[in-house]
Design a protein around this motif. Sequence first.
Motif, PDB file in Angstrom:
ATOM      1  N   LEU A 114       3.342  32.761  24.267  1.00 59.36           N
ATOM      2  CA  LEU A 114       3.536  33.765  23.199  1.00 59.36           C
ATOM      3  C   LEU A 114       4.058  33.298  22.179  1.00 59.36           C
ATOM      4  N   LEU A 115       5.255  32.758  22.405  1.00 60.18           N
ATOM      5  CA  LEU A 115       6.163  32.422  21.357  1.00 60.18           C
ATOM      6  C   LEU A 115       5.368  31.547  20.089  1.00 60.18           C
ATOM      7  N   GLY A 116       4.284  30.985  20.383  1.00 59.40           N
ATOM      8  CA  GLY A 116       3.587  30.162  19.553  1.00 59.40           C
ATOM      9  C   GLY A 116       2.842  31.182  18.606  1.00 59.40           C
ATOM     10  N   ARG A 117       2.765  32.474  19.055  1.00 64.17           N
ATOM     11  CA  ARG A 117       1.860  33.306  18.095  1.00 64.17           C
ATOM     12  C   ARG A 117       3.026  34.043  16.975  1.00 64.17           C
ATOM     13  N   THR A 118       4.350  33.734  17.012  1.00 65.45           N
ATOM     14  CA  THR A 118       5.635  34.218  16.240  1.00 65.45           C
ATOM     15  C   THR A 118       5.186  34.354  14.829  1.00 65.45           C
ATOM     16  N   ALA A 119       4.412  33.468  14.258  1.00 67.20           N
ATOM     17  CA  ALA A 119       4.006  33.539  12.822  1.00 67.20           C
ATOM     18  C   ALA A 119       2.941  34.555  12.453  1.00 67.20           C
ATOM     19  N   TYR A 120       2.480  35.065  13.480  1.00 66.23           N
ATOM     20  CA  TYR A 120       1.393  35.849  13.391  1.00 66.23           C
ATOM     21  C   TYR A 120       1.620  37.643  13.659  1.00 66.23           C
ATOM     22  N   LEU A 121       2.949  37.784  14.680  1.00 66.27           N
ATOM     23  CA  LEU A 121       3.183  38.994  14.937  1.00 66.27           C
ATOM     24  C   LEU A 121       3.863  40.150  13.929  1.00 66.27           C
ATOM     25  N   GLY A 122       3.704  41.174  13.834  1.00 63.16           N
ATOM     26  CA  GLY A 122       4.020  42.015  12.743  1.00 63.16           C
ATOM     27  C   GLY A 122       5.591  42.071  12.716  1.00 63.16           C
ATOM     28  N   TRP A 123       6.375  42.795  12.044  1.00 61.76           N
ATOM     29  CA  TRP A 123       7.880  42.509  11.641  1.00 61.76           C
ATOM     30  C   TRP A 123       8.477  43.048  12.744  1.00 61.76           C
ATOM     31  N   MET A 124       7.886  43.888  13.821  1.00 66.20           N
ATOM     32  CA  MET A 124       8.791  44.384  14.930  1.00 66.20           C
ATOM     33  C   MET A 124       8.425  43.171  15.871  1.00 66.20           C
ATOM     34  N   GLY A 125       7.862  42.320  15.734  1.00 71.93           N
ATOM     35  CA  GLY A 125       7.561  41.153  16.632  1.00 71.93           C
ATOM     36  C   GLY A 125       6.787  41.588  17.961  1.00 71.93           C
ATOM     37  N   LYS A 126       5.898  42.402  17.767  1.00 69.74           N
ATOM     38  CA  LYS A 126       5.048  42.898  18.758  1.00 69.74           C
ATOM     39  C   LYS A 126       3.713  42.400  18.709  1.00 69.74           C
ATOM     40  N   SER A 127       3.158  42.047  20.172  1.00 71.49           N
ATOM     41  CA  SER A 127       1.938  41.253  19.899  1.00 71.49           C
ATOM     42  C   SER A 127       1.039  42.254  20.031  1.00 71.49           C
ATOM     43  N   GLN A 128      -0.245  42.010  19.487  1.00 72.55           N
ATOM     44  CA  GLN A 128      -1.395  42.674  19.539  1.00 72.55           C
ATOM     45  C   GLN A 128      -2.439  42.253  20.782  1.00 72.55           C
ATOM     46  N   LYS A 129      -3.529  43.044  20.942  1.00 72.93           N
ATOM     47  CA  LYS A 129      -4.592  42.555  21.951  1.00 72.93           C
ATOM     48  C   LYS A 129      -5.104  41.223  21.542  1.00 72.93           C
ATOM     49  N   GLN A 130      -5.167  40.923  20.323  1.00 74.29           N
ATOM     50  CA  GLN A 130      -5.721  39.540  19.858  1.00 74.29           C
ATOM     51  C   GLN A 130      -4.682  38.405  20.317  1.00 74.29           C
ATOM     52  N   ASP A 131      -3.422  38.782  20.223  1.00 72.16           N
ATOM     53  CA  ASP A 131      -2.347  37.722  20.547  1.00 72.16           C
ATOM     54  C   ASP A 131      -2.605  37.498  22.084  1.00 72.16           C
ATOM     55  N   ARG A 132      -2.683  38.611  22.716  1.00 67.94           N
ATOM     56  CA  ARG A 132      -2.693  38.263  24.069  1.00 67.94           C
ATOM     57  C   ARG A 132      -3.887  37.785  24.583  1.00 67.94           C
ATOM     58  N   ASP A 133      -4.973  38.017  23.906  1.00 62.29           N
ATOM     59  CA  ASP A 133      -6.253  37.329  24.250  1.00 62.29           C
ATOM     60  C   ASP A 133      -6.107  35.928  24.041  1.00 62.29           C
ATOM     61  N   LEU A 134      -5.527  35.442  23.054  1.00 62.45           N
ATOM     62  CA  LEU A 134      -5.602  34.099  22.574  1.00 62.45           C
ATOM     63  C   LEU A 134      -4.560  33.335  23.728  1.00 62.45           C
ATOM     64  N   VAL A 135      -3.615  34.067  23.918  1.00 55.09           N
ATOM     65  CA  VAL A 135      -2.562  33.453  25.130  1.00 55.09           C
ATOM     66  C   VAL A 135      -3.321  33.149  26.563  1.00 55.09           C
ATOM     67  N   ALA A 136      -3.863  34.021  26.732  1.00 55.01           N
ATOM     68  CA  ALA A 136      -4.835  34.088  28.082  1.00 55.01           C
ATOM     69  C   ALA A 136      -5.704  33.022  27.884  1.00 55.01           C
ATOM     70  N   TRP A 137      -6.476  32.790  26.841  1.00 55.74           N
ATOM     71  CA  TRP A 137      -7.415  31.662  26.475  1.00 55.74           C
ATOM     72  C   TRP A 137      -6.772  30.484  26.847  1.00 55.74           C
ATOM     73  N   ALA A 138      -5.466  30.243  25.811  1.00 60.43           N
ATOM     74  CA  ALA A 138      -4.948  29.042  26.117  1.00 60.43           C
ATOM     75  C   ALA A 138      -4.431  28.680  27.450  1.00 60.43           C
ATOM     76  N   LEU A 139      -4.036  29.594  28.302  1.00 57.38           N
ATOM     77  CA  LEU A 139      -3.499  29.499  29.573  1.00 57.38           C
ATOM     78  C   LEU A 139      -4.560  28.857  30.389  1.00 57.38           C
ATOM     79  N   ALA A 140      -5.814  29.448  30.298  1.00 54.47           N
ATOM     80  CA  ALA A 140      -6.806  28.933  30.879  1.00 54.47           C
ATOM     81  C   ALA A 140      -7.273  27.804  30.486  1.00 54.47           C
ATOM     82  N   ARG A 141      -7.292  27.442  29.315  1.00 52.26           N
ATOM     83  CA  ARG A 141      -7.910  26.122  28.877  1.00 52.26           C
ATOM     84  C   ARG A 141      -6.949  25.053  29.088  1.00 52.26           C
TER      85      ARG A 141
END
Length: 271
Positions: A99-126
Amino acid sequence: MLQIQNLSVAYGNHVALQDVSLAVAPGEMLAVIGPNGAGKSTMVRAISGIQPIRSGGVLIGEQLLPVHELSAAERARLLAVVPQARELPGAFTVYETVLLGRTAYLGWMGKSQKQDRDLVAWALARTNLSGLAQRRVAELSGGEQQRVLLARALVQSAPVLLLDEPTTNLDLQHQSGLLNLVRELAVEKQLAVLVVLHDLNLAGLYCDRVALVVNGRLQAIGSPQDVLTSQNLTDTFHVPIEVIRHPAYGTPLVLPDGVAHMPHTTSFPTL
Ligand code: ADP
Protein backbone atom coordinates in the motif's frame (compact mmCIF):
# COMPACT_ATOMS: atom_id res chain seq x y z
CA MET A 1 8.52 5.84 -22.43
CA LEU A 2 11.97 6.53 -20.99
CA GLN A 3 14.60 8.69 -22.68
CA ILE A 4 18.09 9.27 -21.33
CA GLN A 5 19.96 12.07 -23.10
CA ASN A 6 23.72 12.61 -22.80
CA LEU A 7 23.59 11.72 -19.11
CA SER A 8 26.71 12.31 -17.02
CA VAL A 9 27.04 11.76 -13.26
CA ALA A 10 30.06 12.42 -11.04
CA TYR A 11 30.96 11.76 -7.40
CA GLY A 12 33.33 14.66 -6.73
CA ASN A 13 36.07 14.29 -9.31
CA HIS A 14 35.14 10.72 -10.17
CA VAL A 15 32.96 10.52 -13.28
CA ALA A 16 30.70 7.47 -12.82
CA LEU A 17 28.58 7.91 -15.96
CA GLN A 18 29.61 9.73 -19.09
CA ASP A 19 27.42 10.90 -21.96
CA VAL A 20 24.94 8.01 -21.86
CA SER A 21 21.97 8.21 -24.24
CA LEU A 22 19.32 5.54 -24.70
CA ALA A 23 15.56 5.09 -24.88
CA VAL A 24 13.15 2.39 -23.74
CA ALA A 25 9.78 2.11 -25.50
CA PRO A 26 6.46 1.11 -23.88
CA GLY A 27 6.23 -2.68 -23.69
CA GLU A 28 9.98 -3.07 -24.04
CA MET A 29 12.42 -4.64 -21.59
CA LEU A 30 16.03 -3.37 -21.68
CA ALA A 31 18.76 -5.11 -19.70
CA VAL A 32 21.70 -3.07 -18.41
CA ILE A 33 24.81 -5.20 -17.95
CA GLY A 34 28.46 -4.51 -17.18
CA PRO A 35 31.22 -5.26 -14.68
CA ASN A 36 31.13 -4.21 -11.01
CA GLY A 37 31.69 -0.48 -10.69
CA ALA A 38 30.65 0.23 -14.30
CA GLY A 39 27.95 2.69 -13.23
CA LYS A 40 24.78 0.57 -13.45
CA SER A 41 23.37 1.43 -9.99
CA THR A 42 24.36 5.05 -10.52
CA MET A 43 22.30 4.97 -13.71
CA VAL A 44 19.25 3.57 -11.88
CA ARG A 45 19.56 6.24 -9.17
CA ALA A 46 20.05 9.02 -11.73
CA ILE A 47 17.02 7.90 -13.74
CA SER A 48 14.91 7.68 -10.59
CA GLY A 49 15.78 11.30 -9.78
CA ILE A 50 17.47 10.69 -6.42
CA GLN A 51 21.01 11.09 -7.75
CA PRO A 52 22.12 14.60 -8.78
CA ILE A 53 23.35 14.64 -12.36
CA ARG A 54 26.21 16.61 -13.83
CA SER A 55 24.74 17.15 -17.30
CA GLY A 56 22.20 15.75 -19.72
CA GLY A 57 18.72 14.67 -18.72
CA VAL A 58 16.14 11.95 -18.18
CA LEU A 59 12.67 12.28 -19.73
CA ILE A 60 9.77 10.04 -18.72
CA GLY A 61 6.15 9.25 -19.50
CA GLU A 62 4.00 10.01 -22.52
CA GLN A 63 4.80 13.72 -22.25
CA LEU A 64 8.54 13.14 -21.77
CA LEU A 65 8.78 15.17 -18.57
CA PRO A 66 12.24 15.91 -17.11
CA VAL A 67 12.69 13.71 -14.01
CA HIS A 68 14.93 16.15 -12.19
CA GLU A 69 12.35 18.94 -12.34
CA LEU A 70 9.46 16.90 -10.91
CA SER A 71 8.29 16.69 -7.30
CA ALA A 72 8.70 13.35 -5.51
CA ALA A 73 4.95 12.66 -5.89
CA GLU A 74 4.95 13.50 -9.60
CA ARG A 75 7.96 11.22 -10.10
CA ALA A 76 6.30 8.37 -8.21
CA ARG A 77 3.33 8.46 -10.58
CA LEU A 78 5.60 8.19 -13.63
CA LEU A 79 8.41 5.94 -12.45
CA ALA A 80 8.55 2.96 -10.08
CA VAL A 81 11.75 1.42 -8.74
CA VAL A 82 12.30 -2.13 -7.51
CA PRO A 83 15.42 -1.79 -5.35
CA GLN A 84 17.50 -4.67 -4.03
CA ALA A 85 15.63 -6.71 -1.41
CA ARG A 86 17.92 -5.75 1.45
CA GLU A 87 16.39 -2.23 1.31
CA LEU A 88 12.99 -3.52 2.47
CA PRO A 89 11.88 -2.63 6.05
CA GLY A 90 10.84 -5.85 7.77
CA ALA A 91 8.42 -4.64 10.46
CA PHE A 92 5.45 -3.90 8.16
CA THR A 93 3.04 -6.49 6.83
CA VAL A 94 3.08 -7.36 3.14
CA TYR A 95 -0.23 -5.50 2.66
CA GLU A 96 1.02 -2.35 4.41
CA THR A 97 4.25 -2.41 2.42
CA VAL A 98 2.52 -2.72 -0.92
CA LEU A 99 0.00 0.00 0.00
CA LEU A 100 2.98 2.34 0.57
CA GLY A 101 3.38 2.28 -3.23
CA ARG A 102 0.14 4.31 -3.39
CA THR A 103 1.52 7.15 -1.22
CA ALA A 104 1.73 9.57 -4.16
CA TYR A 105 -2.02 9.13 -4.79
CA LEU A 106 -3.41 9.21 -1.26
CA GLY A 107 -5.25 12.29 0.05
CA TRP A 108 -3.56 14.67 2.48
CA MET A 109 -4.74 12.55 5.43
CA GLY A 110 -2.98 9.59 3.81
CA LYS A 111 -6.23 7.64 3.74
CA SER A 112 -6.62 4.91 1.12
CA GLN A 113 -9.71 4.76 -1.08
CA LYS A 114 -11.39 1.66 -2.51
CA GLN A 115 -9.47 2.20 -5.76
CA ASP A 116 -6.14 2.03 -3.86
CA ARG A 117 -7.15 -1.13 -2.01
CA ASP A 118 -8.38 -2.75 -5.25
CA LEU A 119 -5.03 -2.04 -6.88
CA VAL A 120 -3.15 -3.54 -3.93
CA ALA A 121 -5.36 -6.66 -4.13
CA TRP A 122 -4.62 -6.89 -7.88
CA ALA A 123 -0.85 -6.49 -7.38
CA LEU A 124 -0.80 -9.07 -4.57
CA ALA A 125 -2.69 -11.55 -6.77
CA ARG A 126 -0.45 -10.86 -9.78
CA THR A 127 2.72 -11.46 -7.71
CA ASN A 128 1.20 -14.51 -6.02
CA LEU A 129 1.26 -12.94 -2.54
CA SER A 130 -2.45 -12.81 -1.67
CA GLY A 131 -2.07 -15.58 0.91
CA LEU A 132 0.79 -13.74 2.63
CA ALA A 133 -0.86 -10.30 2.87
CA GLN A 134 -0.90 -10.19 6.70
CA ARG A 135 2.57 -11.67 7.22
CA ARG A 136 5.47 -9.46 8.33
CA VAL A 137 7.96 -8.81 5.55
CA ALA A 138 10.88 -9.92 7.77
CA GLU A 139 9.37 -13.43 7.93
CA LEU A 140 9.38 -13.93 4.15
CA SER A 141 11.91 -15.72 1.94
CA GLY A 142 14.16 -13.73 -0.42
CA GLY A 143 11.97 -14.59 -3.42
CA GLU A 144 8.81 -13.50 -1.61
CA GLN A 145 10.43 -10.22 -0.51
CA GLN A 146 11.46 -9.52 -4.08
CA ARG A 147 7.84 -10.03 -5.17
CA VAL A 148 6.68 -7.61 -2.43
CA LEU A 149 8.99 -4.97 -3.89
CA LEU A 150 7.60 -5.64 -7.36
CA ALA A 151 4.00 -5.44 -6.09
CA ARG A 152 4.77 -2.14 -4.31
CA ALA A 153 6.18 -0.78 -7.58
CA LEU A 154 3.20 -2.03 -9.61
CA VAL A 155 0.58 -0.18 -7.53
CA GLN A 156 2.30 3.09 -8.44
CA SER A 157 0.66 2.61 -11.88
CA ALA A 158 3.73 4.25 -13.41
CA PRO A 159 4.60 3.77 -17.09
CA VAL A 160 8.33 3.32 -16.36
CA LEU A 161 9.69 0.47 -14.20
CA LEU A 162 13.32 0.24 -13.04
CA LEU A 163 14.76 -2.87 -11.39
CA ASP A 164 18.22 -3.06 -9.82
CA GLU A 165 19.50 -6.63 -9.88
CA PRO A 166 16.15 -8.17 -8.89
CA THR A 167 17.38 -11.75 -9.25
CA THR A 168 20.37 -11.55 -6.90
CA ASN A 169 19.96 -14.15 -4.14
CA LEU A 170 17.13 -15.94 -5.92
CA ASP A 171 17.37 -19.58 -6.96
CA LEU A 172 16.90 -20.56 -10.62
CA GLN A 173 13.17 -21.17 -10.33
CA HIS A 174 12.56 -17.79 -8.72
CA GLN A 175 14.87 -15.96 -11.13
CA SER A 176 12.93 -17.15 -14.15
CA GLY A 177 9.59 -16.75 -12.33
CA LEU A 178 10.30 -13.11 -11.53
CA LEU A 179 11.63 -12.17 -14.97
CA ASN A 180 8.78 -13.96 -16.73
CA LEU A 181 6.32 -12.02 -14.60
CA VAL A 182 8.04 -8.69 -15.32
CA ARG A 183 8.01 -9.52 -19.04
CA GLU A 184 4.31 -10.35 -18.98
CA LEU A 185 3.54 -7.13 -17.13
CA ALA A 186 5.67 -5.06 -19.51
CA VAL A 187 3.54 -6.26 -22.42
CA GLU A 188 0.20 -6.26 -20.59
CA LYS A 189 0.60 -2.76 -19.08
CA GLN A 190 2.87 -1.38 -21.83
CA LEU A 191 5.58 -0.54 -19.30
CA ALA A 192 9.01 0.69 -20.34
CA VAL A 193 11.25 -1.60 -18.25
CA LEU A 194 14.95 -1.07 -17.52
CA VAL A 195 16.51 -3.88 -15.50
CA VAL A 196 20.09 -4.14 -14.23
CA LEU A 197 21.11 -7.80 -14.48
CA HIS A 198 24.27 -9.44 -13.29
CA ASP A 199 23.51 -12.66 -15.12
CA LEU A 200 24.24 -12.26 -18.83
CA ASN A 201 22.23 -15.35 -19.75
CA LEU A 202 19.11 -13.99 -18.07
CA ALA A 203 19.63 -10.71 -19.96
CA GLY A 204 19.79 -12.63 -23.24
CA LEU A 205 16.78 -14.83 -22.45
CA TYR A 206 14.31 -12.30 -21.09
CA CYS A 207 15.15 -8.88 -22.52
CA ASP A 208 14.36 -7.35 -25.91
CA ARG A 209 17.58 -5.33 -25.96
CA VAL A 210 20.77 -5.18 -23.93
CA ALA A 211 22.88 -2.13 -22.97
CA LEU A 212 26.51 -2.84 -22.06
CA VAL A 213 28.02 -0.25 -19.70
CA VAL A 214 31.78 -0.20 -19.15
CA ASN A 215 33.66 2.45 -17.15
CA GLY A 216 30.62 4.71 -17.10
CA ARG A 217 30.17 4.66 -20.87
CA LEU A 218 27.58 2.94 -23.02
CA GLN A 219 29.81 0.49 -24.87
CA ALA A 220 27.10 -1.22 -26.92
CA ILE A 221 23.31 -1.35 -27.18
CA GLY A 222 21.15 -3.57 -29.34
CA SER A 223 19.58 -7.01 -29.57
CA PRO A 224 21.01 -9.71 -27.27
CA GLN A 225 22.57 -11.34 -30.37
CA ASP A 226 24.37 -8.11 -31.31
CA VAL A 227 25.61 -7.16 -27.84
CA LEU A 228 26.28 -10.49 -26.12
CA THR A 229 29.11 -11.47 -28.45
CA SER A 230 32.27 -13.28 -27.49
CA GLN A 231 34.33 -10.25 -28.57
CA ASN A 232 32.32 -7.67 -26.59
CA LEU A 233 32.24 -9.79 -23.44
CA THR A 234 35.88 -10.88 -23.57
CA ASP A 235 36.95 -7.22 -24.00
CA THR A 236 34.68 -6.17 -21.11
CA PHE A 237 35.33 -8.85 -18.52
CA HIS A 238 38.97 -9.60 -19.44
CA VAL A 239 38.47 -13.37 -19.42
CA PRO A 240 37.87 -15.53 -22.49
CA ILE A 241 34.12 -15.91 -22.96
CA GLU A 242 32.43 -18.16 -25.47
CA VAL A 243 28.90 -17.52 -26.73
CA ILE A 244 26.72 -20.27 -28.23
CA ARG A 245 23.08 -20.34 -29.33
CA HIS A 246 20.41 -21.48 -26.92
CA PRO A 247 19.18 -24.80 -28.37
CA ALA A 248 15.49 -23.97 -27.87
CA TYR A 249 15.26 -20.19 -28.17
CA GLY A 250 18.24 -19.23 -30.34
CA THR A 251 19.25 -16.56 -27.81
CA PRO A 252 22.94 -16.14 -26.85
CA LEU A 253 24.23 -18.45 -24.12
CA VAL A 254 27.33 -17.09 -22.42
CA LEU A 255 30.02 -19.52 -21.23
CA PRO A 256 33.12 -18.37 -19.38
CA ASP A 257 35.86 -20.27 -21.19
CA GLY A 258 37.92 -21.30 -18.17
CA VAL A 259 37.16 -25.00 -18.10
CA ALA A 260 40.37 -26.03 -19.89
CA HIS A 261 42.37 -24.85 -16.90
CA MET A 262 40.35 -26.76 -14.35
CA PRO A 263 41.33 -30.25 -13.29
CA HIS A 264 38.49 -32.58 -14.28
CA THR A 265 37.97 -36.20 -15.15
CA THR A 266 36.99 -37.19 -18.65
CA SER A 267 35.38 -40.48 -17.69
CA PHE A 268 32.92 -41.16 -14.90
CA PRO A 269 32.58 -44.42 -13.08
CA THR A 270 29.35 -46.26 -13.86
CA LEU A 271 27.32 -47.23 -10.83
P1 ADP B 1 27.75 -0.79 -10.58
O1 ADP B 1 26.34 -0.68 -10.14
O2 ADP B 1 27.88 -0.97 -12.06
O3 ADP B 1 28.54 -1.82 -9.81
P2 ADP B 1 28.05 1.83 -9.36
O4 ADP B 1 27.09 2.70 -10.06
O5 ADP B 1 27.69 1.33 -8.00
O6 ADP B 1 28.48 0.62 -10.31
O7 ADP B 1 29.45 2.61 -9.22
C1 ADP B 1 30.05 3.30 -10.31
C2 ADP B 1 31.31 3.98 -9.82
O8 ADP B 1 30.98 5.06 -8.95
C3 ADP B 1 32.27 3.08 -9.04
O9 ADP B 1 33.59 3.46 -9.34
C4 ADP B 1 31.93 3.39 -7.59
O10 ADP B 1 33.04 3.19 -6.76
C5 ADP B 1 31.54 4.86 -7.66
N1 ADP B 1 30.51 5.22 -6.66
C6 ADP B 1 29.29 4.67 -6.53
N2 ADP B 1 28.59 5.26 -5.53
C7 ADP B 1 29.41 6.21 -5.02
C8 ADP B 1 29.28 7.17 -3.97
N3 ADP B 1 28.15 7.27 -3.24
N4 ADP B 1 30.34 7.99 -3.73
C9 ADP B 1 31.47 7.91 -4.46
N5 ADP B 1 31.66 7.03 -5.47
C10 ADP B 1 30.65 6.19 -5.74
